[in-house]
Motif scaffolding. Structure first.
Motif, PDB file in Angstrom:
ATOM      1  N   PRO A  11       0.834  -1.216   0.000  1.00 19.04           N
ATOM      2  CA  PRO A  11       0.000   0.000   0.000  1.00 19.04           C
ATOM      3  C   PRO A  11       0.858   1.251   0.000  1.00 19.04           C
ATOM      4  CG  PRO A  11       0.045  -1.029   2.179  1.00 19.04           C
ATOM      5  CD  PRO A  11       0.723  -1.985   1.243  1.00 19.04           C
ATOM      6  N   GLY A  12       0.617   2.110  -0.978  1.00 20.57           N
ATOM      7  CA  GLY A  12       1.372   3.356  -1.073  1.00 20.57           C
ATOM      8  C   GLY A  12       2.829   3.156  -1.458  1.00 20.57           C
ATOM      9  N   GLN A  13       3.204   1.961  -1.934  1.00 12.55           N
ATOM     10  CA  GLN A  13       4.594   1.656  -2.279  1.00 12.55           C
ATOM     11  C   GLN A  13       4.675   1.190  -3.740  1.00 12.55           C
ATOM     12  OE1 GLN A  13       7.002   2.387  -0.409  1.00 12.55           O
ATOM     13  NE2 GLN A  13       6.266   2.422   1.688  1.00 12.55           N
ATOM     14  N   LEU A  14       4.165   2.024  -4.639  1.00  8.52           N
ATOM     15  CA  LEU A  14       4.136   1.655  -6.056  1.00  8.52           C
ATOM     16  C   LEU A  14       5.539   1.426  -6.610  1.00  8.52           C
ATOM     17  CD1 LEU A  14       2.534   1.249  -8.670  1.00  8.52           C
ATOM     18  CD2 LEU A  14       2.697   3.726  -9.070  1.00  8.52           C
ATOM     19  N   ILE A  15       6.502   2.258  -6.194  1.00  8.38           N
ATOM     20  CA  ILE A  15       7.871   2.114  -6.700  1.00  8.38           C
ATOM     21  C   ILE A  15       8.451   0.760  -6.296  1.00  8.38           C
ATOM     22  CG2 ILE A  15      10.204   3.052  -6.648  1.00  8.38           C
ATOM     23  CD1 ILE A  15       8.187   4.730  -8.184  1.00  8.38           C
ATOM     24  N   SER A  16       8.269   0.389  -5.037  1.00  3.08           N
ATOM     25  CA  SER A  16       8.777  -0.909  -4.580  1.00  3.08           C
ATOM     26  C   SER A  16       8.145  -2.049  -5.364  1.00  3.08           C
ATOM     27  CB  SER A  16       8.485  -1.097  -3.086  1.00  3.08           C
ATOM     28  OG  SER A  16       9.423  -0.404  -2.303  1.00  3.08           O
ATOM     29  N   ARG A  17       6.858  -1.937  -5.599  1.00  2.00           N
ATOM     30  CA  ARG A  17       6.152  -3.006  -6.326  1.00  2.00           C
ATOM     31  C   ARG A  17       6.672  -3.136  -7.755  1.00  2.00           C
ATOM     32  NH1 ARG A  17       0.068  -2.756  -8.117  1.00  2.00           N
ATOM     33  NH2 ARG A  17      -0.324  -4.921  -8.672  1.00  2.00           N
ATOM     34  N   ILE A  18       6.827  -2.022  -8.438  1.00  4.22           N
ATOM     35  CA  ILE A  18       7.312  -2.059  -9.819  1.00  4.22           C
ATOM     36  C   ILE A  18       8.740  -2.585  -9.886  1.00  4.22           C
ATOM     37  CG2 ILE A  18       7.970  -0.618 -11.788  1.00  4.22           C
ATOM     38  CD1 ILE A  18       5.573   1.164 -11.121  1.00  4.22           C
ATOM     39  N   MET A  19       9.603  -2.086  -9.000  1.00  6.90           N
ATOM     40  CA  MET A  19      11.002  -2.509  -9.028  1.00  6.90           C
ATOM     41  C   MET A  19      11.142  -3.965  -8.603  1.00  6.90           C
ATOM     42  SD  MET A  19      12.218   0.113 -10.340  1.00  6.90           S
ATOM     43  CE  MET A  19      13.817  -0.692 -10.549  1.00  6.90           C
ATOM     44  N   PHE A  46      13.876  -1.300  -5.069  1.00  9.08           N
ATOM     45  CA  PHE A  46      12.793  -2.037  -4.426  1.00  9.08           C
ATOM     46  C   PHE A  46      12.852  -1.846  -2.908  1.00  9.08           C
ATOM     47  CE2 PHE A  46      12.175  -6.034  -2.022  1.00  9.08           C
ATOM     48  CZ  PHE A  46      10.785  -6.082  -2.042  1.00  9.08           C
ATOM     49  N   SER A  47      14.054  -1.916  -2.346  1.00  4.94           N
ATOM     50  CA  SER A  47      14.220  -1.866  -0.893  1.00  4.94           C
ATOM     51  C   SER A  47      14.125  -0.460  -0.334  1.00  4.94           C
ATOM     52  CB  SER A  47      15.582  -2.462  -0.497  1.00  4.94           C
ATOM     53  OG  SER A  47      15.736  -3.756  -0.993  1.00  4.94           O
ATOM     54  N   GLN A  48      14.616   0.536  -1.077  1.00  9.15           N
ATOM     55  CA  GLN A  48      14.753   1.880  -0.524  1.00  9.15           C
ATOM     56  C   GLN A  48      13.447   2.480  -0.012  1.00  9.15           C
ATOM     57  OE1 GLN A  48      15.440   5.305  -2.995  1.00  9.15           O
ATOM     58  NE2 GLN A  48      17.191   5.905  -1.754  1.00  9.15           N
ATOM     59  N   PRO A  49      12.342   2.420  -0.774  1.00  9.27           N
ATOM     60  CA  PRO A  49      11.104   3.021  -0.236  1.00  9.27           C
ATOM     61  C   PRO A  49      10.605   2.333   1.026  1.00  9.27           C
ATOM     62  CG  PRO A  49      10.958   2.708  -2.619  1.00  9.27           C
ATOM     63  CD  PRO A  49      12.177   1.964  -2.163  1.00  9.27           C
ATOM     64  N   PRO A  97      11.972   6.641   5.770  1.00  7.42           N
ATOM     65  CA  PRO A  97      10.757   7.296   6.289  1.00  7.42           C
ATOM     66  C   PRO A  97       9.938   7.881   5.149  1.00  7.42           C
ATOM     67  CG  PRO A  97      12.712   8.012   7.497  1.00  7.42           C
ATOM     68  CD  PRO A  97      13.200   7.246   6.304  1.00  7.42           C
ATOM     69  N   GLN A  98       8.619   7.891   5.301  1.00  4.15           N
ATOM     70  CA  GLN A  98       7.756   8.420   4.248  1.00  4.15           C
ATOM     71  C   GLN A  98       7.936   9.918   4.058  1.00  4.15           C
ATOM     72  OE1 GLN A  98       3.780   7.226   5.222  1.00  4.15           O
ATOM     73  NE2 GLN A  98       4.150   5.079   4.719  1.00  4.15           N
ATOM     74  N   THR A  99       8.548  10.580   5.026  1.00  4.53           N
ATOM     75  CA  THR A  99       8.776  12.019   4.897  1.00  4.53           C
ATOM     76  C   THR A  99       9.866  12.326   3.875  1.00  4.53           C
ATOM     77  OG1 THR A  99      10.310  11.892   6.762  1.00  4.53           O
ATOM     78  CG2 THR A  99       8.042  12.539   7.236  1.00  4.53           C
ATOM     79  N   GLN A 100      10.689  11.311   3.554  1.00  6.26           N
ATOM     80  CA  GLN A 100      11.716  11.500   2.538  1.00  6.26           C
ATOM     81  C   GLN A 100      11.175  11.052   1.192  1.00  6.26           C
ATOM     82  OE1 GLN A 100      15.429   9.657   3.559  1.00  6.26           O
ATOM     83  NE2 GLN A 100      15.381  10.385   5.671  1.00  6.26           N
ATOM     84  N   PRO A 101      11.536  11.741   0.101  1.00  7.28           N
ATOM     85  CA  PRO A 101      11.037  11.363  -1.214  1.00  7.28           C
ATOM     86  C   PRO A 101      11.501   9.968  -1.600  1.00  7.28           C
ATOM     87  CG  PRO A 101      12.824  12.962  -1.420  1.00  7.28           C
ATOM     88  CD  PRO A 101      12.485  12.878   0.028  1.00  7.28           C
ATOM     89  N   GLN A 102      10.593   9.198  -2.209  1.00  6.91           N
ATOM     90  CA  GLN A 102      10.951   7.847  -2.621  1.00  6.91           C
ATOM     91  C   GLN A 102      11.949   7.857  -3.776  1.00  6.91           C
ATOM     92  OE1 GLN A 102       7.683   5.233  -3.372  1.00  6.91           O
ATOM     93  NE2 GLN A 102       6.627   5.725  -1.470  1.00  6.91           N
ATOM     94  N   ILE A 103      11.756   8.758  -4.694  1.00  7.26           N
ATOM     95  CA  ILE A 103      12.649   8.835  -5.851  1.00  7.26           C
ATOM     96  C   ILE A 103      13.231  10.231  -5.924  1.00  7.26           C
ATOM     97  CG2 ILE A 103      12.787   8.772  -8.352  1.00  7.26           C
ATOM     98  CD1 ILE A 103      12.567   6.045  -7.130  1.00  7.26           C
TER      99      ILE A 103
END
Length: 345
Positions: A34-42, A87-90, A94-100
């Motif tokens: 949930p809310g981790q689209l980047i992790s899912r795609i990678m 995949f691992s980074q997000p 913390p969610q306060t930091q940008p995923q990408i």
């Protein structure tokens, strides 16, 4: 020795292909990230890269088709480490930091130049770069070591994956010293073993990715509970679960539960992690499974699926995964054992 390695490589290549497609279809679903689209795609890209490597290993080891010497092999090899990192980074930030972030585009540079590199240079360079990513992951996991005592077994299994990856990196740097096809047999075996350990870990904790993300938020957030009466909130939380049974709402979210308690999502997440020793998703699954256990015994004529849906699970697979994770057996097995135990002698 070489024949044994080759036979084991064939077995684990087959397992890797089956496992890779299975994970793509069953684990990388939206509800697990949930809310981790980047992790899912990678994660899906990582699986595709590993499946491709194992396919090319098969073609080389058993059909003598030298795909391992092609630019395509080099490119796929360079995809694995950055895909795993992204995949691992997000999940570990913390969610306060940008995923990408803009700087992450540099991760694509080695992939872009890999087709131009000779095999003798590309392979050890790919493993050298991979070792750097592994060190980053080790540091992140080490930072979370104190946050959840019941992650010990899972971290041991993931540590096994880490050790395998380090071993492969060393072999990759020393490839020229290994005879014939031995390196590629060992590499294929290592990928297969890594898949086995990942499957074992996810069998124990199907929602591990969600739980790690929740723990990360609690680990890096400043305390938000300074002015919160934690004992009073925990009593209200217990009332919502036991008296009002809000867990039966399949759409119940961390945000929705926090609003009912008069807290922010960060406050409720921190409260659960620090006072209950578990994140929201694990807590919610435990409440639903506890209710399902009672219904399975009290209503023997009700179907297992209807029980799962009535306590708040959205699908049969989610119900079975959660029940097996918490009770170590399927709902049907639990009902059968406890019906026998309660039968008159």
């Amino acid at each position: 020795m070489t024949r044994t390695m080759t036979a084991l490589a064939l077995l684990l290549i087959g397992f890797s292909l089956f496992s890779g497609f299975s994970l793509a279809l069953t684990h990388f679903r939206r509800e697990n990230y949930p809310g981790q689209l980047i992790s899912r795609i990678m994660g899906l890209i990582l699986l595709l890269a590993l499946i491709s490597l194992q396919t090319m290993h098969f073609l080389w080891l058993f059909l003598d088709q030298a795909w391992v010497s092609t630019s395509l092999y080099n490119m796929v090899l360079f995809i694995v480490a950055p895909a795993f990192f992204l995949f691992s980074q997000p999940l570990l930030r913390p969610q306060t930091q940008p995923q990408i972030r803009p700087g992450l585009l540099w991760h694509a540079a080695p992939i872009a130049v890999s087709p131009l590199l000779p095999s003798g240079v590309a392979l050890p360079l790919a493993f050298l770069i991979g070792a750097g990513y592994l060190l980053w992951l080790a540091r992140r996991l080490y930072d979370l070591r104190r946050e959840r005592a019941n992650f010990h077994l899972e971290l041991m299994l993931l540590g096994g994956v880490f050790i395998i990856a380090i071993g492969v990196s060393v072999l990759g740097l020393a490839r020229e010293a290994l005879p014939g096809k031995l390196f590629f047999s060992l590499y294929a075996i290592s990928i297969g073993l890594a898949f086995f350990l990942v499957q074992t870990t996810l069998g124990l904790r199907p929602q591990l990715s969600t739980e790690i993300s929740e723990v990360t938020q609690a680990a890096y957030a400043s305390s938000t509970l300074t002015h919160v009466d934690c004992d009073s909130v925990l009593l209200r939380l217990d009332g919502l679960m036991q008296a009002e049974r809000v867990f039966m709402n399949a759409d119940l979210s961390l945000r929705g539960l926090a609003e009912q308690l008069g807290l922010s999502t960060h406050q409720l997440s921190e409260l659960m992690n620090t006072r209950l020793g578990k994140g929201f998703s694990r807590y919610l699954r435990e409440q639903r499974v506890a209710s399902a256990k009672a219904m399975l015994c009290a209503e023997p004529s009700a179907s297992v699926l209807s029980v799962g849906l009535s306590v708040g699970f959205s699908t049969q697979s989610n119900f079975y995964d959660a029940f097996r994770e918490i009770e170590g057996m399927t709902p049907g097995q639990y009902r059968k054992l406890n019906t026998k135990a309660e039968a008159p002698q």
